[in-house]
Write a protein that holds these residues in place. Sequence first.
Motif, PDB file in Angstrom:
ATOM      1  N   GLN A 145      -2.996   5.145  -0.101  1.00  0.00           N
ATOM      2  CA  GLN A 145      -3.987   4.129  -0.024  1.00  0.00           C
ATOM      3  C   GLN A 145      -4.153   3.511   1.539  1.00  0.00           C
ATOM      4  O   GLN A 145      -5.368   3.488   1.969  1.00  0.00           O
ATOM      5  CB  GLN A 145      -3.430   2.975  -0.840  1.00  0.00           C
ATOM      6  N   ARG A 151      -6.249   6.315   3.172  1.00  0.00           N
ATOM      7  CA  ARG A 151      -7.680   6.253   2.642  1.00  0.00           C
ATOM      8  C   ARG A 151      -8.352   4.999   3.193  1.00  0.00           C
ATOM      9  O   ARG A 151      -9.566   5.209   3.684  1.00  0.00           O
ATOM     10  CB  ARG A 151      -7.619   6.209   1.226  1.00  0.00           C
ATOM     11  N   GLN A 152      -7.842   3.940   3.202  1.00  0.00           N
ATOM     12  CA  GLN A 152      -8.441   2.633   3.836  1.00  0.00           C
ATOM     13  C   GLN A 152      -8.777   3.035   5.257  1.00  0.00           C
ATOM     14  O   GLN A 152      -9.817   2.499   5.645  1.00  0.00           O
ATOM     15  CB  GLN A 152      -7.554   1.616   3.620  1.00  0.00           C
ATOM     16  N   LEU A 158       0.873  -1.237   0.067  1.00  0.00           N
ATOM     17  CA  LEU A 158      -0.114   0.171  -0.007  1.00  0.00           C
ATOM     18  C   LEU A 158       0.895   1.220  -0.019  1.00  0.00           C
ATOM     19  O   LEU A 158       2.005   1.226   0.742  1.00  0.00           O
ATOM     20  CB  LEU A 158      -0.941   0.095   1.320  1.00  0.00           C
TER      21      LEU A 158
END
Length: 227
Positions: free
Chosen positions: A45, A48-49, A41
């Motif tokens: 990413q 965001r997750q 990641l």
Amino acid sequence: MLFFHPMDFLIIIAFGISLWAQFRVKSTFNKWTEVQASSGLTGYQAARQMLDNNGLHDVQIEPVQGRLTDHYDPMNRVVRLSEPVYYESSISAISVACHEVGHAIQHANSYPMLVLRHKMFPLVNLVSGIAPFLLIAGFIFSVSGLIGAGIVFFSLAVIFQLVTLPVEFNASSRARDLMISEGFIRSEEEGGVAKVLNAAALTYVAAALISLLELLKFIMIFASNRE
């Protein structure tokens, strides 16, 4: 005399620690930038997750120029990540990104120390700029009232820095726990994450130490002058 007080030696030592802390955070960040996270990641990413998994879908993430310029903007509810963190998938990148998300989670959950820090900020931002002038004028003209006011104003800035410490440590703790529970890192990568986050936290500790020693110096000089 103001400029050759014995406390100056302690302040010099603390300043040296601050320089070492800044060097350490840069060298640690650079070291773990070379180590890719097993999840693959990127900082963006992972951030965001983590935001989405905590229901913070409306918090945006933006790239910013520079290195180690990462921060969370509570006014606009934006996580801003430096370009090396935003685009890369290293241990350093996801560690820093998730730390900043930790602040966004604190904000959403009204973490008490963060709430206190936000309430203090406007006042501290004002008085911290005034305090040095009051202290200098007070010592030059031997006006105890100005010195006392300068010490009070400077004390607020020191308290603000001390309040910042648990905010930063809590954000790092949240980041580590969530990175593990959400599978961003493996157990063998925890050591690298801890080193990156601890190095960053050390800079805040060093800054608070310098300010605290300076405050003690001013108080001691003020007390000796009154005697």
